[in-house]
Design a protein around this motif. Structure first.
Motif, PDB file in Angstrom:
ATOM      1  N   VAL A   6       0.854  -1.198   0.000  1.00 29.86           N
ATOM      2  CA  VAL A   6       0.000   0.000   0.000  1.00 29.86           C
ATOM      3  C   VAL A   6       0.888   1.246   0.000  1.00 29.86           C
ATOM      4  O   VAL A   6       1.738   1.402   0.871  1.00 29.86           O
ATOM      5  CB  VAL A   6      -0.925   0.004   1.236  1.00 29.86           C
ATOM      6  CG1 VAL A   6      -1.743   1.295   1.290  1.00 29.86           C
ATOM      7  CG2 VAL A   6      -1.844  -1.213   1.211  1.00 29.86           C
ATOM      8  N   GLY A   7       0.682   2.104  -1.001  1.00 26.92           N
ATOM      9  CA  GLY A   7       1.438   3.356  -1.083  1.00 26.92           C
ATOM     10  C   GLY A   7       1.912   3.607  -2.502  1.00 26.92           C
ATOM     11  O   GLY A   7       1.767   2.746  -3.380  1.00 26.92           O
ATOM     12  N   ASN A   8       2.476   4.780  -2.726  1.00 27.22           N
ATOM     13  CA  ASN A   8       2.876   5.121  -4.104  1.00 27.22           C
ATOM     14  C   ASN A   8       4.158   5.949  -4.166  1.00 27.22           C
ATOM     15  O   ASN A   8       4.382   6.677  -5.125  1.00 27.22           O
ATOM     16  CB  ASN A   8       1.748   5.874  -4.821  1.00 27.22           C
ATOM     17  CG  ASN A   8       1.482   7.236  -4.201  1.00 27.22           C
ATOM     18  OD1 ASN A   8       1.972   7.519  -3.105  1.00 27.22           O
ATOM     19  ND2 ASN A   8       0.726   8.063  -4.873  1.00 27.22           N
ATOM     20  N   GLY A   9       5.002   5.827  -3.131  1.00 22.49           N
ATOM     21  CA  GLY A   9       6.210   6.662  -3.106  1.00 22.49           C
ATOM     22  C   GLY A   9       7.480   5.878  -3.378  1.00 22.49           C
ATOM     23  O   GLY A   9       7.444   4.688  -3.722  1.00 22.49           O
ATOM     24  N   GLY A  10       8.610   6.578  -3.202  1.00 24.92           N
ATOM     25  CA  GLY A  10       9.906   5.938  -3.387  1.00 24.92           C
ATOM     26  C   GLY A  10      10.134   4.826  -2.378  1.00 24.92           C
ATOM     27  O   GLY A  10      10.748   3.802  -2.674  1.00 24.92           O
ATOM     28  N   ARG A  11       9.640   5.041  -1.157  1.00 21.87           N
ATOM     29  CA  ARG A  11       9.761   4.008  -0.114  1.00 21.87           C
ATOM     30  C   ARG A  11       9.075   2.711  -0.549  1.00 21.87           C
ATOM     31  O   ARG A  11       9.631   1.619  -0.426  1.00 21.87           O
ATOM     32  CB  ARG A  11       9.121   4.546   1.168  1.00 21.87           C
ATOM     33  CG  ARG A  11       8.809   3.487   2.209  1.00 21.87           C
ATOM     34  CD  ARG A  11       8.051   4.092   3.376  1.00 21.87           C
ATOM     35  NE  ARG A  11       6.948   4.934   2.953  1.00 21.87           N
ATOM     36  CZ  ARG A  11       6.487   5.984   3.621  1.00 21.87           C
ATOM     37  NH1 ARG A  11       7.031   6.314   4.765  1.00 21.87           N
ATOM     38  NH2 ARG A  11       5.481   6.687   3.170  1.00 21.87           N
ATOM     39  N   GLU A  12       7.863   2.855  -1.103  1.00 25.35           N
ATOM     40  CA  GLU A  12       7.125   1.650  -1.510  1.00 25.35           C
ATOM     41  C   GLU A  12       7.788   0.996  -2.722  1.00 25.35           C
ATOM     42  O   GLU A  12       7.769  -0.223  -2.852  1.00 25.35           O
ATOM     43  CB  GLU A  12       5.665   2.007  -1.815  1.00 25.35           C
ATOM     44  CG  GLU A  12       4.844   2.322  -0.579  1.00 25.35           C
ATOM     45  CD  GLU A  12       5.126   3.699   0.011  1.00 25.35           C
ATOM     46  OE1 GLU A  12       5.516   4.608  -0.759  1.00 25.35           O
ATOM     47  OE2 GLU A  12       4.967   3.869   1.235  1.00 25.35           O
ATOM     48  N   HIS A  13       8.410   1.806  -3.598  1.00 21.04           N
ATOM     49  CA  HIS A  13       9.153   1.221  -4.723  1.00 21.04           C
ATOM     50  C   HIS A  13      10.329   0.410  -4.186  1.00 21.04           C
ATOM     51  O   HIS A  13      10.608  -0.706  -4.654  1.00 21.04           O
ATOM     52  CB  HIS A  13       9.625   2.324  -5.681  1.00 21.04           C
ATOM     53  CG  HIS A  13      10.155   1.803  -6.978  1.00 21.04           C
ATOM     54  ND1 HIS A  13      10.541   2.624  -8.017  1.00 21.04           N
ATOM     55  CD2 HIS A  13      10.383   0.539  -7.428  1.00 21.04           C
ATOM     56  CE1 HIS A  13      10.965   1.889  -9.023  1.00 21.04           C
ATOM     57  NE2 HIS A  13      10.905   0.623  -8.688  1.00 21.04           N
ATOM     58  N   ALA A  14      11.025   0.949  -3.168  1.00 21.35           N
ATOM     59  CA  ALA A  14      12.160   0.221  -2.590  1.00 21.35           C
ATOM     60  C   ALA A  14      11.688  -1.056  -1.882  1.00 21.35           C
ATOM     61  O   ALA A  14      12.371  -2.092  -1.926  1.00 21.35           O
ATOM     62  CB  ALA A  14      12.918   1.123  -1.621  1.00 21.35           C
ATOM     63  N   LEU A  15      10.528  -0.992  -1.230  1.00 24.63           N
ATOM     64  CA  LEU A  15       9.975  -2.199  -0.594  1.00 24.63           C
ATOM     65  C   LEU A  15       9.647  -3.244  -1.657  1.00 24.63           C
ATOM     66  O   LEU A  15       9.957  -4.437  -1.502  1.00 24.63           O
ATOM     67  CB  LEU A  15       8.711  -1.849   0.201  1.00 24.63           C
ATOM     68  CG  LEU A  15       8.949  -1.154   1.551  1.00 24.63           C
ATOM     69  CD1 LEU A  15       7.672  -0.482   2.052  1.00 24.63           C
ATOM     70  CD2 LEU A  15       9.449  -2.169   2.580  1.00 24.63           C
ATOM     71  N   ALA A  16       9.032  -2.800  -2.755  1.00 29.20           N
ATOM     72  CA  ALA A  16       8.688  -3.733  -3.843  1.00 29.20           C
ATOM     73  C   ALA A  16       9.963  -4.347  -4.423  1.00 29.20           C
ATOM     74  O   ALA A  16      10.030  -5.555  -4.686  1.00 29.20           O
ATOM     75  CB  ALA A  16       7.900  -2.990  -4.928  1.00 29.20           C
ATOM     76  N   ASP A  17      10.986  -3.526  -4.596  1.00 24.38           N
ATOM     77  CA  ASP A  17      12.262  -3.988  -5.157  1.00 24.38           C
ATOM     78  C   ASP A  17      12.881  -5.063  -4.259  1.00 24.38           C
ATOM     79  O   ASP A  17      13.360  -6.095  -4.734  1.00 24.38           O
ATOM     80  CB  ASP A  17      13.186  -2.772  -5.282  1.00 24.38           C
ATOM     81  CG  ASP A  17      14.520  -3.095  -5.904  1.00 24.38           C
ATOM     82  OD1 ASP A  17      14.530  -3.488  -7.082  1.00 24.38           O
ATOM     83  OD2 ASP A  17      15.547  -2.974  -5.208  1.00 24.38           O
ATOM     84  N   ALA A  18      12.845  -4.834  -2.944  1.00 28.63           N
ATOM     85  CA  ALA A  18      13.429  -5.813  -2.011  1.00 28.63           C
ATOM     86  C   ALA A  18      12.608  -7.098  -2.005  1.00 28.63           C
ATOM     87  O   ALA A  18      13.166  -8.204  -2.018  1.00 28.63           O
ATOM     88  CB  ALA A  18      13.496  -5.212  -0.606  1.00 28.63           C
TER      89      ALA A  18
END
Ligand code: GLY
Length: 426
Positions: A6-18
């Motif tokens: 849940v979310g749409n920022g750089g943090r969530e992109h990094a979580l998705a990447d990990a």
């Protein structure tokens, strides 16, 4: 394994990447996500604020885990709602999230637990806050809106005149809305800041690499406060001895106080610390991963993020889990921001980005696809470029060069991320 982020920022992109790098096969769904996350996840057009629709989405997709990125849905009780429907969710309940969403509650908890932090008073009237500045605190002093203010509710005041103006802005003008119903007057602390993240089951912690954020807009830590213009990890000041001390005297007692209050905290506890001459003290706690520190920290992780997240979301203990492991070297993240950020960022500008490489990650934050398919800016902090290197200086160079390659009209970026570490190491 199906996971909803849940979310749409750089943090969530990094979580998705990990999470996409896990050994287990992972199917990612993101709501609402962004064009960068869309390279890793199926996007569902559900806002992070639409709690009921998110619960329905999680149930319909029969996800094994929901990872909630931003603080606002946590404050809104998204995890409470998911748990009521037996959906495993990584993140605290709304009451536990008060450690971030009410600075007054956080101060009370720290006082009860003996956690080192700056002396502060909470006031519900502007007159009381003005008197506190005049009679007891003087300047420099920090004036804080107690509630959530998108990272903007903390005003460092170098003179009493500035402090009185800050109180009027927060409590009189309601510049941060209801977040300013209560106002904290807090003693000014000097030292270097350090961010320490810990995955927690409510009792024990798995700490991450320490990081340092850069909140000011301009080189040399000048200019207005922002959500964060860059970060790096590890920080050489964050020695194993210091991190053990922070765990024993700050993280574990805070978690104990939250349990005693009847609001155990599970998820990611973020301690924002000031390394003062008297030792580390808490500036603030956050109830979620930090941004942009996450974009620097998670690319360094070599062990599983999913395993402890699943354990915590499922109500299991993490005391028998091995510590998280990390690649050697360093990671530096440079944020590229839109013109006129942080006031009223201009959006809708066409954007061209460098590619990911073995040593570079390009994390989307304020980006979207225009109707014609072009990538355009859609927020203040547009992208974050993380450089990974065997040395700090190599990581810094890769991050800075990547950020300079971003094509965005009138972009803003700092070219000195990690300057303190650079000075320490040279
Ligand atoms: N890096 C600051 C924050 O995430 O609140």
């Amino acid at each position: 394994m199906k996971i909803l982020i849940v979310g749409n920022g750089g943090r969530e992109h990094a979580l998705a990447d990990a999470l996409a790098r896990e050994n287990t096969h992972v199917e990612l769904i993101a709501a609402p996500g962004n064009p960068g996350i869309a390279q890793l996840a199926r996007i569902e057009d559900v806002a992070a604020s639409a709690s009921d629709a998110l619960v329905e989405l999680a149930l319909r997709e029969q996800v094994n885990l929901v990872v909630v990125g931003p603080e606002a849905p946590l404050a809104d009780g998204l995890v409470d709602r998911l748990r009521l429907r037996n959906v495993p969710a990584f993140g605290p309940t709304a009451e536990a999230a008060e450690i971030e969403t009410s600075k007054h509650v956080a101060k009370q908890l720290m006082a009860r637990a003996g956690v080192p932090t700056a002396n502060a008073e909470t006031h519900r009237t502007a007159a009381g806050a003005h008197e506190a500045v005049r009679e007891r605190f003087g300047a420099p002093v920090v004036i804080k809106a107690s509630g959530l203010a998108a990272g903007k509710g903390v005003i460092v005041c170098h003179t009493e005149v500035e402090a009185h103006a800050a109180i009027d802005r927060i409590m009189g003008d309601k510049a941060f809305g209801e977040a300013g119903n209560e106002c904290l007057v807090e003693a000014f602390m000097t030292g270097e800041e350090l961010s320490l993240f810990a995955i927690t089951d409510g009792t024990d912690v798995l700490t991450m690499l320490p990081a340092q954020d850069h909140k000011r807009l301009l080189n040399g830590d000048d200019g207005p406060n922002t959500g964060g213009m860059g970060a790096y990890t590890p920080v050489s000041l964050g020695t194993p001895v210091l991190l053990d001390d922070v765990t024993e005297r700050i993280l574990l007692p805070a978690l104990h106080a939250l349990r005693k209050r009847g609001t155990p905290f599970t998820g990611l506890l973020y301690a924002g610390l000031m390394l003062t001459e008297e030792g580390p003290k808490v500036v603030e706690f956050n109830c979620r991963f930090g941004d942009p520190e996450t974009q620097a920290i998670l690319p360094m992780l070599t062990s599983s993020l999913l395993e402890p997240m699943l354990a915590v979301a499922g109500g299991a203990r993490i005391n028998n889990m091995s510590p998280l492991t990390w690649r050697t070297g360093a990671s530096v993240t440079t944020v590229v921001a839109a013109p006129n950020y942080p006031d009223t960022p201009r959006t809708g500008d066409v954007l061209r980005l460098p590619d990911d490489t073995d040593t570079r990650r390009v994390f989307h934050a304020g980006t979207k696809r225009a109707a014609n398919g072009e990538l355009v800016s859609s927020g203040g902090r547009v992208v974050a470029i993380t450089g990974l290197g065997e040395s700090f200086d190599e990581a810094r160079r890769i991050s800075r060069e990547g950020a300079e390659q971003v094509e965005l009209a009138d972009k803003q970026l700092r070219t000195d991320i990690g300057w303190r570490e650079h000075e320490r190491l040279s």
